[in-house]
Scaffold this motif. Structure first.
Motif, PDB file in Angstrom:
ATOM      1  N   ALA A 121      -7.336   5.868 -12.933  1.00 16.43           N
ATOM      2  CA  ALA A 121      -7.412   6.691 -14.145  1.00 16.43           C
ATOM      3  C   ALA A 121      -6.904   8.108 -13.910  1.00 16.43           C
ATOM      4  CB  ALA A 121      -8.855   6.725 -14.649  1.00 16.43           C
ATOM      5  N   ASN A 122      -7.110   8.642 -12.724  1.00 20.86           N
ATOM      6  CA  ASN A 122      -6.732  10.025 -12.441  1.00 20.86           C
ATOM      7  C   ASN A 122      -5.402  10.145 -11.710  1.00 20.86           C
ATOM      8  OD1 ASN A 122      -9.200  10.942 -13.563  1.00 20.86           O
ATOM      9  ND2 ASN A 122     -10.261  10.583 -11.608  1.00 20.86           N
ATOM     10  N   GLU A 123      -4.686   9.047 -11.546  1.00 26.97           N
ATOM     11  CA  GLU A 123      -3.417   9.088 -10.828  1.00 26.97           C
ATOM     12  C   GLU A 123      -2.290   9.549 -11.744  1.00 26.97           C
ATOM     13  OE1 GLU A 123      -2.587   5.364  -9.047  1.00 26.97           O
ATOM     14  OE2 GLU A 123      -4.007   5.619  -7.401  1.00 26.97           O
ATOM     15  N   GLY A 124      -1.335  10.266 -11.156  1.00 24.21           N
ATOM     16  CA  GLY A 124      -0.166  10.689 -11.897  1.00 24.21           C
ATOM     17  C   GLY A 124       0.861   9.583 -11.977  1.00 24.21           C
ATOM     18  N   ILE A 125       1.948   9.846 -12.696  1.00 25.74           N
ATOM     19  CA  ILE A 125       2.972   8.832 -12.893  1.00 25.74           C
ATOM     20  C   ILE A 125       3.643   8.452 -11.576  1.00 25.74           C
ATOM     21  CG2 ILE A 125       4.696  10.595 -13.427  1.00 25.74           C
ATOM     22  CD1 ILE A 125       4.450   7.003 -14.866  1.00 25.74           C
ATOM     23  N   ASN A 126       3.853   9.440 -10.701  1.00 24.77           N
ATOM     24  CA  ASN A 126       4.481   9.144  -9.410  1.00 24.77           C
ATOM     25  C   ASN A 126       3.589   8.261  -8.545  1.00 24.77           C
ATOM     26  OD1 ASN A 126       6.757  10.671 -10.039  1.00 24.77           O
ATOM     27  ND2 ASN A 126       5.888  12.546  -9.175  1.00 24.77           N
ATOM     28  N   ASP A 127       2.284   8.532  -8.592  1.00 27.96           N
ATOM     29  CA  ASP A 127       1.352   7.707  -7.820  1.00 27.96           C
ATOM     30  C   ASP A 127       1.299   6.286  -8.363  1.00 27.96           C
ATOM     31  OD1 ASP A 127       0.680   9.811  -6.142  1.00 27.96           O
ATOM     32  OD2 ASP A 127      -0.935  10.499  -7.465  1.00 27.96           O
ATOM     33  N   LYS A 128       1.387   6.141  -9.686  1.00 28.83           N
ATOM     34  CA  LYS A 128       1.366   4.806 -10.287  1.00 28.83           C
ATOM     35  C   LYS A 128       2.615   4.012  -9.916  1.00 28.83           C
ATOM     36  CE  LYS A 128      -1.594   5.843 -14.256  1.00 28.83           C
ATOM     37  NZ  LYS A 128      -1.710   5.850 -15.734  1.00 28.83           N
ATOM     38  N   ILE A 129       3.758   4.692  -9.908  1.00 30.20           N
ATOM     39  CA  ILE A 129       4.999   4.016  -9.515  1.00 30.20           C
ATOM     40  C   ILE A 129       4.925   3.580  -8.055  1.00 30.20           C
ATOM     41  CG2 ILE A 129       7.472   4.335  -9.149  1.00 30.20           C
ATOM     42  CD1 ILE A 129       7.480   6.181 -11.575  1.00 30.20           C
ATOM     43  N   SER A 130       4.415   4.471  -7.216  1.00 32.39           N
ATOM     44  CA  SER A 130       4.273   4.136  -5.801  1.00 32.39           C
ATOM     45  C   SER A 130       3.310   2.972  -5.605  1.00 32.39           C
ATOM     46  CB  SER A 130       3.779   5.362  -5.030  1.00 32.39           C
ATOM     47  OG  SER A 130       3.590   5.058  -3.665  1.00 32.39           O
ATOM     48  N   SER A 131       2.202   2.973  -6.341  1.00 32.84           N
ATOM     49  CA  SER A 131       1.224   1.890  -6.228  1.00 32.84           C
ATOM     50  C   SER A 131       1.817   0.559  -6.686  1.00 32.84           C
ATOM     51  CB  SER A 131      -0.023   2.217  -7.059  1.00 32.84           C
ATOM     52  OG  SER A 131      -0.660   3.381  -6.579  1.00 32.84           O
ATOM     53  N   PHE A 132       2.656   0.613  -7.731  1.00 32.82           N
ATOM     54  CA  PHE A 132       3.274  -0.618  -8.227  1.00 32.82           C
ATOM     55  C   PHE A 132       4.169  -1.246  -7.163  1.00 32.82           C
ATOM     56  CE2 PHE A 132       6.975  -2.726 -10.050  1.00 32.82           C
ATOM     57  CZ  PHE A 132       6.369  -3.720 -10.801  1.00 32.82           C
ATOM     58  N   PHE A 133       5.032  -0.436  -6.558  1.00 34.75           N
ATOM     59  CA  PHE A 133       5.957  -0.990  -5.572  1.00 34.75           C
ATOM     60  C   PHE A 133       5.251  -1.363  -4.273  1.00 34.75           C
ATOM     61  CE2 PHE A 133       9.165   1.078  -8.276  1.00 34.75           C
ATOM     62  CZ  PHE A 133      10.031   0.000  -8.430  1.00 34.75           C
ATOM     63  N   GLU A 134       4.153  -0.704  -3.969  1.00 32.95           N
ATOM     64  CA  GLU A 134       3.386  -1.104  -2.793  1.00 32.95           C
ATOM     65  C   GLU A 134       2.798  -2.500  -2.969  1.00 32.95           C
ATOM     66  OE1 GLU A 134       0.431   1.776  -1.942  1.00 32.95           O
ATOM     67  OE2 GLU A 134       1.855   3.339  -1.352  1.00 32.95           O
ATOM     68  N   ALA A 135       2.491  -2.860  -4.207  1.00 36.15           N
ATOM     69  CA  ALA A 135       1.887  -4.166  -4.478  1.00 36.15           C
ATOM     70  C   ALA A 135       2.907  -5.230  -4.857  1.00 36.15           C
ATOM     71  CB  ALA A 135       0.853  -4.036  -5.601  1.00 36.15           C
ATOM     72  N   TYR A 136       4.121  -4.813  -5.298  1.00 41.32           N
ATOM     73  CA  TYR A 136       5.048  -5.803  -5.868  1.00 41.32           C
ATOM     74  C   TYR A 136       6.493  -5.555  -5.465  1.00 41.32           C
ATOM     75  CZ  TYR A 136       4.972  -9.645  -9.231  1.00 41.32           C
ATOM     76  OH  TYR A 136       4.975 -10.889  -9.812  1.00 41.32           O
ATOM     77  N   LEU A 137       6.704  -4.949  -4.316  1.00 43.48           N
ATOM     78  CA  LEU A 137       8.068  -4.621  -3.894  1.00 43.48           C
ATOM     79  C   LEU A 137       8.897  -5.868  -3.629  1.00 43.48           C
ATOM     80  CD1 LEU A 137      10.164  -2.501  -3.052  1.00 43.48           C
ATOM     81  CD2 LEU A 137       9.172  -2.555  -0.750  1.00 43.48           C
ATOM     82  N   ALA A 138       8.257  -6.937  -3.156  1.00 47.11           N
ATOM     83  CA  ALA A 138       9.007  -8.142  -2.795  1.00 47.11           C
ATOM     84  C   ALA A 138       9.735  -8.746  -3.991  1.00 47.11           C
ATOM     85  CB  ALA A 138       8.065  -9.173  -2.176  1.00 47.11           C
ATOM     86  N   MET A 139       9.150  -8.659  -5.177  1.00 50.29           N
ATOM     87  CA  MET A 139       9.766  -9.269  -6.359  1.00 50.29           C
ATOM     88  C   MET A 139      11.144  -8.685  -6.670  1.00 50.29           C
ATOM     89  SD  MET A 139       9.698 -11.422  -8.877  1.00 50.29           S
ATOM     90  CE  MET A 139       8.056 -11.985  -9.312  1.00 50.29           C
ATOM     91  N   PRO A 140      11.291  -7.366  -6.851  1.00 51.08           N
ATOM     92  CA  PRO A 140      12.638  -6.839  -7.124  1.00 51.08           C
ATOM     93  C   PRO A 140      13.612  -7.064  -5.976  1.00 51.08           C
ATOM     94  CG  PRO A 140      11.067  -5.045  -6.790  1.00 51.08           C
ATOM     95  CD  PRO A 140      10.272  -6.300  -6.917  1.00 51.08           C
TER      96      PRO A 140
END
Length: 214
Positions: free
Chosen positions: A147-166
């Motif tokens: 909830a308190n994360e910024g947009i950059n942190d959210k993008i980083s979290s997304f790729f940390e969890a789903y980098l293999a797909m792209p």
């Protein structure tokens, strides 16, 4: 205990180098990787592929550097879902193979080996893998406690969890564009090239006889 751990690690490293180097050499021999990787010396060793596999193994030393945690996180993100993609493609390939085998007039009994669970098992495995990937995508898009994360942190979290797909789709699309291959229809799938011409019935009867003797 340290000696046991060291032997286990060396064993895993040896098997990984053996498997990955042969895979690279095989891909190169089929024209799906740079040709120099297919070099085999007089003793049957793919030396170039072995050296490249060993070089990538040196990335493990990043963990003891000042950026060890970050490097480990991104390496894990890159490889974490790889087994799911691998088994998903295996299940889907088996489904298409069996369908092509039947549509091209072949009998299932002529197969030397048949999956004990048939295509039903492959469908179940494929569906389960898709569900896991979908759940992982949801967690990557909307992780718990962000909830308190910024947009950059959210993008980083997304790729940390789903980098293999792209990464997988990038290589798949790149291969399709480079070699200009099209989606192959069931009725035109080549089931003959590279297949050994053997008497499947003879082998099947022989294997059953061996089981009786055992």
């Amino acid at each position: 205990m340290n000696a046991v751990i060291l032997i286990a690690v060396l064993s895993v490293a040896n098997s990984c180098v053996f498997g990955s180097s042969r895979l690279l050499a095989s891909l190169a021999a089929q024209g799906q990787a740079p040709r120099f990787l297919a070099y085999i010396d007089r003793k049957g060793r793919p030396l170039v592929a072995i050296f490249i596999s060993l070089a990538f193994g040196l990335l493990a030393y990043l963990y003891v550097s000042s950026v060890g945690n970050t490097a480990f996180t991104w390496l894990l993100a890159l490889s974490g879902l790889s087994s799911l993609f691998t088994w998903g493609t295996i299940c889907y390939s088996h489904i298409r193979f069996r369908k092509a085998w039947s549509q091209q007039g072949h009998s299932i009994d002529s197969l030397i080996y048949q999956s004990p669970v048939g295509t039903i098992g492959s469908w179940i495995g494929l569906i389960m893998i898709i569900l896991v990937l979908a759940a992982q995508f949801w967690v990557a898009v909307d992780p718990i406690g962000d909830a308190n994360e910024g947009i950059n942190d959210k993008i980083s979290s997304f790729f940390e969890a789903y980098l293999a797909m792209p990464v997988v789709f990038m290589f798949y699309a790149g291969y399709k564009l480079w070699y200009r291959t099209r989606w192959m229809k069931i009725e035109v799938i080549d089931l003959r090239t590279g297949r050994n011409e053997v008497d499947a019935g003879f082998l099947y009867r022989g294997s059953r006889g061996q089981r009786r003797e055992i």
